[in-house]
Enzyme design. Structure first.
Site, PDB file in Angstrom:
ATOM      1  N   ARG A 223       2.841   5.960  -3.294  1.00 11.43           N
ATOM      2  CA  ARG A 223       4.094   6.904  -3.619  1.00 11.43           C
ATOM      3  C   ARG A 223       4.208   6.925  -4.992  1.00 11.43           C
ATOM      4  O   ARG A 223       4.423   7.811  -5.712  1.00 11.43           O
ATOM      5  CB  ARG A 223       5.433   6.384  -2.773  1.00 11.43           C
TER       6      ARG A 223
ATOM      7  N   ARG B 104      -7.270  -3.208   9.959  1.00  8.05           N
ATOM      8  CA  ARG B 104      -6.373  -3.934  10.554  1.00  8.05           C
ATOM      9  C   ARG B 104      -6.871  -4.693  11.800  1.00  8.05           C
ATOM     10  O   ARG B 104      -6.627  -5.890  12.065  1.00  8.05           O
ATOM     11  CB  ARG B 104      -5.119  -3.183  10.827  1.00  8.05           C
TER      12      ARG B 104
ATOM     13  N   ASP C 154       2.144  -0.809  12.061  1.00  2.00           N
ATOM     14  CA  ASP C 154       0.804  -1.433  11.576  1.00  2.00           C
ATOM     15  C   ASP C 154       0.309  -2.912  11.794  1.00  2.00           C
ATOM     16  O   ASP C 154      -0.620  -3.322  11.542  1.00  2.00           O
ATOM     17  CB  ASP C 154       0.733  -1.323  10.134  1.00  2.00           C
TER      18      ASP C 154
ATOM     19  N   ARG D  64      -5.981   2.194  18.454  1.00  2.00           N
ATOM     20  CA  ARG D  64      -5.709   0.579  18.224  1.00  2.00           C
ATOM     21  C   ARG D  64      -5.177   0.100  19.723  1.00  2.00           C
ATOM     22  O   ARG D  64      -5.264  -0.947  19.624  1.00  2.00           O
ATOM     23  CB  ARG D  64      -4.369   0.388  17.113  1.00  2.00           C
TER      24      ARG D  64
ATOM     25  N   LYS E 104       1.007  -1.278  -0.050  1.00  2.00           N
ATOM     26  CA  LYS E 104      -0.052  -0.105  -0.038  1.00  2.00           C
ATOM     27  C   LYS E 104       0.823   1.080   0.015  1.00  2.00           C
ATOM     28  O   LYS E 104       0.623   2.203  -0.851  1.00  2.00           O
ATOM     29  CB  LYS E 104      -0.888  -0.104   1.062  1.00  2.00           C
ATOM     30  N   SER E 105       1.972   1.428   0.677  1.00  2.00           N
ATOM     31  CA  SER E 105       2.724   2.497   1.047  1.00  2.00           C
ATOM     32  C   SER E 105       3.332   2.877  -0.267  1.00  2.00           C
ATOM     33  O   SER E 105       3.490   3.678  -0.789  1.00  2.00           O
ATOM     34  CB  SER E 105       3.848   2.365   2.117  1.00  2.00           C
TER      35      SER E 105
ATOM     36  N   LYS F 265      -4.002   6.102  15.087  1.00  2.00           N
ATOM     37  CA  LYS F 265      -4.166   5.366  13.725  1.00  2.00           C
ATOM     38  C   LYS F 265      -5.931   5.436  13.283  1.00  2.00           C
ATOM     39  O   LYS F 265      -6.530   6.188  13.985  1.00  2.00           O
ATOM     40  CB  LYS F 265      -4.001   3.907  13.933  1.00  2.00           C
TER      41      LYS F 265
ATOM     42  N   ARG G  93      -7.669  12.648  12.816  1.00  2.00           N
ATOM     43  CA  ARG G  93      -6.384  12.406  13.180  1.00  2.00           C
ATOM     44  C   ARG G  93      -5.491  13.537  13.213  1.00  2.00           C
ATOM     45  O   ARG G  93      -6.091  14.391  12.561  1.00  2.00           O
ATOM     46  CB  ARG G  93      -6.054  11.329  11.942  1.00  2.00           C
TER      47      ARG G  93
HETATM   48  C1  S3P Z   1       2.663   5.042   6.322  1.00  2.00           C
HETATM   49  C2  S3P Z   1       3.183   5.268   7.398  1.00  2.00           C
HETATM   50  C3  S3P Z   1       2.777   4.835   8.859  1.00  2.00           C
HETATM   51  C4  S3P Z   1       2.003   3.733   8.852  1.00  2.00           C
HETATM   52  C5  S3P Z   1       0.765   3.942   7.702  1.00  2.00           C
HETATM   53  C6  S3P Z   1       1.439   4.133   6.456  1.00  2.00           C
HETATM   54  C7  S3P Z   1       3.312   5.469   5.169  1.00  2.00           C
HETATM   55  O1  S3P Z   1       2.161   5.917   9.434  1.00  2.00           O
HETATM   56  O2  S3P Z   1       1.060   3.586  10.032  1.00  2.00           O
HETATM   57  O3  S3P Z   1      -0.218   2.826   7.716  1.00  2.00           O
HETATM   58  O4  S3P Z   1       2.976   4.942   3.913  1.00  2.00           O
HETATM   59  O5  S3P Z   1       4.161   6.231   5.302  1.00  2.00           O
HETATM   60  P1  S3P Z   1       3.018   6.897  10.233  1.00  2.00           P
HETATM   61  O6  S3P Z   1       4.414   7.264   9.516  1.00  2.00           O
HETATM   62  O7  S3P Z   1       2.378   8.129  10.683  1.00  2.00           O
HETATM   63  O8  S3P Z   1       3.556   6.165  11.610  1.00  2.00           O
END
Ligand code: S3P
Length: 423
Positions: A24, A381, A307, A338, A19-20, A334, A117
């Site tokens: 990007r 999650r 996560d 959580r 996903k991350s 989150k 958030r």
């Molecule tokens: C993510 C960073 C994390 C993670 C999120 C995705 C990202 O958050 O919890 O699910 O894609 O950079 P934080 O960087 O705020 O901890």
């Protein structure tokens, strides 16, 4: 939906795309007005669609297919109101990116969860760079008016890859150098991808620096598997008698592999094979059940598994003895709080667990009783961690709002558990 106890989990799976990395790959290619790019093996999920929709509204032409996302033409050409849905990554990274886009005025909002958030963590340092960000209170909605930015040297008070990424994106368009110092290294997908796109960027375990003004180019990206999604079958295999799984093509970027360290420290047998060192390394990961010991998870490990903490809590419940999760107050901000939703989930399934200020204590008894009702509270999650806990339990359980998994793993119930997702 009712989740039955599983007799034995023995399954080979291909890892869900990350996903991350997908966020990007789409966002960074779509921000540049310089031709096409292809994102291969993208995650198609609700969060990623929030990013593609936002980039389209800003003027990019994007085609979402089943196996690829094509950035036909990028560029941030339009003012817009952007719905970031449930996705903190979309909102925080876009805030950084848009801060330096002079001439643009953009507002960003999200769903009920995202509206709670914290955004001050990105707004404060961006304002130090000269950004114009309007926000009533500390949470979304907010609006960004693109401004001329200058680089800063910033010590991050929170451990957050999203904040780091927002500042690096702003730094691309700022005068001079932007340096972000981290207490503990968080995921570095932004740094790796921007380097591949020609940014003047350097990074190590303590900091990342970008010098503004470099000419960037698009990159085609083949998205690696998401270790955060693989964590669910890993725990199903590690936590049940005779369990085994092989998950293929798992991203093993060292900033993400805390779950493997935890599985090994608790006694599970974990093998990584067929390692391919790309700009994001991947491997096939096999996990086998073994007797599990309790663990203390905290310190610098936390950003490397942030996560995965709800599913790690489930693993602790099937170990024998007291486990502690600490230094993880970030869990409170989150998609849900959580600490609360994980402890509530375990308690509903008959596990003794207590919330602490920065984590939780779990008193594992080798087997989860089950039989209760768990509401995911709309948190993907929590939905998947609860389903795994129910599968590993004696009596199973009833899961409400199971469809929350669509945010990161739309076909989780069919793919991992062989169940249908409907309630
Ligand atoms: C993510 C960073 C994390 C993670 C999120 C995705 C990202 O958050 O919890 O699910 O894609 O950079 P934080 O960087 O705020 O901890």
């Amino acid at each position: 939906m009712f989740v039955e106890p599983l007799k034995k989990f023995d399954k080979t799976l291909t890892c869900k795309p990350d996903k991350s990395v997908t966020h990007r790959a789409v966002m960074f290619n779509a921000m540049l007005d310089c031709g096409r790019a292809t994102v291969k093996n993208p995650l198609i999920s609700a969060d990623v669609l929030s990013t593609t929709d936002c980039m389209k509204r800003l003027g990019a032409q994007i085609e979402v297919g089943e196996k690829t996302i094509e950035i036909v033409r990028g560029g941030i050409r339009k003012n817009a109101e952007l719905d970031c849905g449930n996705s903190g990554t979309t909102m925080r990274l876009l805030t950084g990116l848009l801060a330096g886009c002079e001439g643009r005025e953009v507002s960003l909002y999200g769903d009920e969860s995202l509206s709670r958030r914290p955004m001050k963590r990105v707004a404060d340092p961006l304002r130090k760079m000269g950004a114009q960000i309007d926000c009533i209170g500390l949470t979304p909605p907010l609006s960004v008016t693109g401004a001329k930015l200058k680089g800063i040297d910033y010590e991050m008070p929170v451990k957050s890859a999203q904040v780091k990424s927002a500042l690096l994106l702003a730094g691309l368009f700022a005068d001079g150098k932007t340096t972000v110092h981290e207490q503990s290294k968080s995921r570095d997908h932004t740094e790796r991808m921007l380097r591949a796109m020609g940014a003047s960027i350097e990074f190590d375990d303590k900091k990342a620096c970008v010098v503004g003004g470099a000419k960037l180019h698009n990159v085609d990206v083949e998205v690696c598997g998401d270790i955060s999604s693989a964590a669910f079958p890993f725990v199903l295999a590690a936590g049940g008698e005779g369990g085994r799984t092989t998950v293929k093509n798992v991203g093993i970027n060292p900033t993400r592999t805390g779950i493997i360290d935890v599985l090994r420290a608790m006694g599970a047998d974990v093998k990584t094979e067929n390692i391919v060192e790309g700009f994001e390394p991947v491997a096939d990961v096999t996990v086998r059940a073994n007797t599990l010991r309790p663990i203390v998870v905290g310190g610098g490990l936390i950003p490397r598994l942030i996560d995965e903490l709800p599913i790690i809590a489930v693993l602790c419940a099937v170990a024998s003895g007291e486990s502690v999760i600490c230094d993880a107050a970030e869990l409170k901000v989150k998609e849900t709080d959580r600490i609360k939703t994980t402890v509530d989930m375990l308690t509903a399934l008959g596990v003794e667990a207590v919330a602490t200020d920065d984590g939780m204590r779990i008193y594992g008894r080798g087997r989860i009783e089950g039989g209760g009702v768990v509401d995911s509270c709309g948190d993907h999650r929590i939905a998947m961690a609860a389903a795994v806990a129910m599968s590993l339990s004696k009596k199973g359980g009833t899961l409400l709002n199971a469809d929350a998994c669509a945010v990161s793993y739309p076909d989780f119930f069919g793919n991992v558990l062989g169940l249908k997702g409907e309630e």
